[in-house]
Design a protein around this motif. Structure first.
Motif, PDB file in Angstrom:
ATOM      1  N   ILE A 115      -2.823  -0.991  -7.787  1.00  0.00           N
ATOM      2  CA  ILE A 115      -4.027  -0.774  -6.984  1.00  0.00           C
ATOM      3  C   ILE A 115      -4.483   0.658  -7.229  1.00  0.00           C
ATOM      4  N   ALA A 116      -5.766   0.833  -7.502  1.00  0.00           N
ATOM      5  CA  ALA A 116      -6.305   2.185  -7.711  1.00  0.00           C
ATOM      6  C   ALA A 116      -6.357   2.920  -6.370  1.00  0.00           C
ATOM      7  N   MET A 117      -5.840   4.143  -6.344  1.00  0.00           N
ATOM      8  CA  MET A 117      -5.872   4.947  -5.118  1.00  0.00           C
ATOM      9  C   MET A 117      -7.306   5.212  -4.692  1.00  0.00           C
ATOM     10  N   ARG A 118      -8.212   5.256  -5.633  1.00  0.00           N
ATOM     11  CA  ARG A 118      -9.640   5.465  -5.326  1.00  0.00           C
ATOM     12  C   ARG A 118     -10.102   4.398  -4.333  1.00  0.00           C
ATOM     13  N   ASP A 119      -9.675   3.144  -4.529  1.00  0.00           N
ATOM     14  CA  ASP A 119     -10.054   2.056  -3.615  1.00  0.00           C
ATOM     15  C   ASP A 119      -9.456   2.263  -2.226  1.00  0.00           C
ATOM     16  N   LEU A 120      -8.185   2.616  -2.177  1.00  0.00           N
ATOM     17  CA  LEU A 120      -7.525   2.846  -0.887  1.00  0.00           C
ATOM     18  C   LEU A 120      -8.148   4.020  -0.137  1.00  0.00           C
ATOM     19  N   LEU A 121      -8.408   5.107  -0.850  1.00  0.00           N
ATOM     20  CA  LEU A 121      -8.990   6.285  -0.209  1.00  0.00           C
ATOM     21  C   LEU A 121     -10.400   5.998   0.292  1.00  0.00           C
ATOM     22  N   GLN A 122     -11.161   5.220  -0.444  1.00  0.00           N
ATOM     23  CA  GLN A 122     -12.518   4.867  -0.029  1.00  0.00           C
ATOM     24  C   GLN A 122     -12.477   4.033   1.258  1.00  0.00           C
ATOM     25  N   ILE A 123     -11.604   3.063   1.310  1.00  0.00           N
ATOM     26  CA  ILE A 123     -11.479   2.219   2.508  1.00  0.00           C
ATOM     27  C   ILE A 123     -10.962   3.030   3.686  1.00  0.00           C
ATOM     28  N   ALA A 124      -9.985   3.907   3.434  1.00  0.00           N
ATOM     29  CA  ALA A 124      -9.451   4.750   4.506  1.00  0.00           C
ATOM     30  C   ALA A 124     -10.529   5.674   5.058  1.00  0.00           C
ATOM     31  N   GLY A 125     -11.393   6.190   4.191  1.00  0.00           N
ATOM     32  CA  GLY A 125     -12.481   7.059   4.635  1.00  0.00           C
ATOM     33  C   GLY A 125     -13.463   6.344   5.536  1.00  0.00           C
ATOM     34  N   LYS A 126     -13.707   5.068   5.260  1.00  0.00           N
ATOM     35  CA  LYS A 126     -14.622   4.277   6.082  1.00  0.00           C
ATOM     36  C   LYS A 126     -13.972   3.807   7.382  1.00  0.00           C
ATOM     37  N   ASN A 127     -12.647   3.869   7.457  1.00  0.00           N
ATOM     38  CA  ASN A 127     -11.911   3.378   8.623  1.00  0.00           C
ATOM     39  C   ASN A 127     -11.066   4.475   9.256  1.00  0.00           C
ATOM     40  N   THR A 128     -11.638   5.658   9.378  1.00  0.00           N
ATOM     41  CA  THR A 128     -10.929   6.781   9.981  1.00  0.00           C
ATOM     42  C   THR A 128     -10.551   6.422  11.413  1.00  0.00           C
ATOM     43  N   GLY A 129      -9.343   6.750  11.789  1.00  0.00           N
ATOM     44  CA  GLY A 129      -8.872   6.457  13.137  1.00  0.00           C
ATOM     45  C   GLY A 129      -8.184   5.112  13.262  1.00  0.00           C
ATOM     46  N   HIS A 130      -8.227   4.307  12.206  1.00  0.00           N
ATOM     47  CA  HIS A 130      -7.557   3.003  12.229  1.00  0.00           C
ATOM     48  C   HIS A 130      -6.213   3.120  11.524  1.00  0.00           C
TER      49      HIS A 130
END
Length: 153
Positions: A115-130
């Protein structure tokens, strides 16, 4: 007063049973599913399925967008090998699937799921606090298995 005599063979058997039970309590059971998570081909997390969930936290605060997260899941039912029909889902604390990655059945010497970390970081950025977690599914499992909670800070 009558003396009680305990045969040496009985004492030896009891000692061996006690020793075997205490030794097995500190080892993983044979036939247990295990998995390992890699960041850029370096192992950062290794776990057996019988471990408590609260120990399954993967710290990714130093990961870069160009990095790759890889998961190697070994099933006990397939000669300790990879599964078929594999997928990894990223879910939040409510169980909502934020993204799912499907992987082809392994055919060579590299059964890791990448899994590309770019994908994980992008999703994490959109779901801050989750609270985000990775879940694994395969045909060999009855239900999905939570691999790890993810921490980005």
């Amino acid at each position: 007063m009558k003396k009680i005599r305990i045969p040496l063979a009985f004492i030896t058997v009891c000692t061996l049973i006690t020793l075997a039970i205490s030794t097995l309590s500190f080892t993983t059971w044979f036939g247990l599913d295990t998995y390992e998570i890699y960041l850029n081909n370096q192992s950062v997390f290794r776990q057996a399925i019988n471990q408590p969930v609260n120990l399954r936290v993967l710290q990714l605060d130093k990961a870069a967008a160009t990095d790759q997260l890889q998961v190697l899941y070994r099933h006990c039912r397939k000669d300790n090998g990879p599964g078929t029909g594999r997928s990894i889902a990223l879910k939040d604390e409510t169980g909502s699937t934020l993204r799912k990655w499907d992987f082809a059945d392994p055919t060579g010497t590299n059964p890791k799921m990448t899994i590309a970390m770019r994908d994980l970081l992008q999703i994490a950025g959109k779901n801050t606090g989750h609270r985000l977690s990775l879940y694994y599914t395969a045909h060999e499992l009855e239900k999905e298995e939570m691999l790890s909670m993810l921490r980005f800070k």
